[in-house]
Design an enzyme around this catalytic site. Sequence first.
Site, short mmCIF file in Angstrom:
data_model
loop_
_atom_site.label_atom_id
_atom_site.label_comp_id
_atom_site.label_asym_id
_atom_site.label_seq_id
_atom_site.Cartn_x
_atom_site.Cartn_y
_atom_site.Cartn_z
N TYR A 56 23.45 45.92 16.63
CA TYR A 56 22.93 45.96 15.26
C TYR A 56 22.07 44.72 15.01
O TYR A 56 22.54 43.60 15.19
CB TYR A 56 24.07 45.97 14.23
CG TYR A 56 25.01 47.15 14.29
CD1 TYR A 56 24.71 48.30 14.99
CD2 TYR A 56 26.24 47.09 13.62
CE1 TYR A 56 25.60 49.37 15.03
CE2 TYR A 56 27.14 48.15 13.65
CZ TYR A 56 26.81 49.28 14.37
OH TYR A 56 27.70 50.33 14.41
N SER A 57 20.81 44.77 14.57
CA SER A 57 20.07 46.00 14.33
C SER A 57 18.80 45.98 15.19
O SER A 57 17.71 45.68 14.71
CB SER A 57 19.73 46.12 12.85
OG SER A 57 19.19 44.85 12.42
#
Length: 324
Positions: A56-57
């Site tokens: 992420y991300s």
Amino acid sequence: MTSLPLRKLGPSGLQVFPLALGGNVFGWTADEAQSFAVLDAYAAAGGNFIDTADSYSAWVTGNEGGESETIIGKWLAARGNRSDVVVATKVGAHPAYKGLSATTIKAAAEESLRRLGTDHIDLYYTHFDDETVPVEEIITALDQLVKDGKVREIAASNISPERLRASLDFSESEGLARYVALQPHYNLVSRDTYEGELQDTAAGAGLAAVPYFALASGFLTGKYRPGTAVESARAGNAGKHLESARGRKVLAALDKVAQERDAEIATVALAWLASRPTVAAPLASARTVEQLPALLAVADLRLTDQELTELTEASAAELAEVSA
């Protein structure tokens, strides 16, 4: 709100709040200041279960993965509350650490520890199973992290029932670390992604489920309606549920229960999920503090048997249509 007792996470020693806070938005649709505000509000309400992943991300232009872990690490350091928080992260999908070879697991764990600014990860998931790697290699590598004190408990996400069983059997036969939790895709409009063989396997092994997409990318908040445009990075995924009879029936059932209970639609959807066999804590994310109360309220809302039946039947509608 009245905080309920923490829930035991499967056979582990971890005690978690009945709503896991998703960190996928941190460093994506929520910047550092917004993320800190959401984390502060969640903790102030008694929340202690924060979920992220090393990837992420990475999908955001200019990001490389690890942004969410970095923000959470900064927050933990700033608040000095590491011992109060159950931190879950995942391995296998970071662009620089793809797959689940023993070498990759070890290197990725070190990077996650560095970004989180901690000496241990409470719950470490395999993010996506890597069927090119024998389960024996994966479990042995995870077990070593546990033996080294870098990981407390291990878990799996996006794994087949067959590979899950094989992993559990190997752990048992060799006396190695064993999965205690499973993170499946599961919600009112996506039941076959968990129910059936995978759920049965988890239940038989005593695993706790922490379902992701608990609100179907926002569809189960009720903000997506025919003729209504929603400004959201996930609007495409959520809006498609309006096109199905199942989605519309679920929305109608949620509206009815929410009105009768004077509750938010999202709260009712999460309460249904929290009532399902094996589920310890639904997983949901909040981009703003204003989105949190409806999520946190799941800790206090207990649906009646009749309400649960109404929702369950509405969510099974399309299955009946398909078989007709």
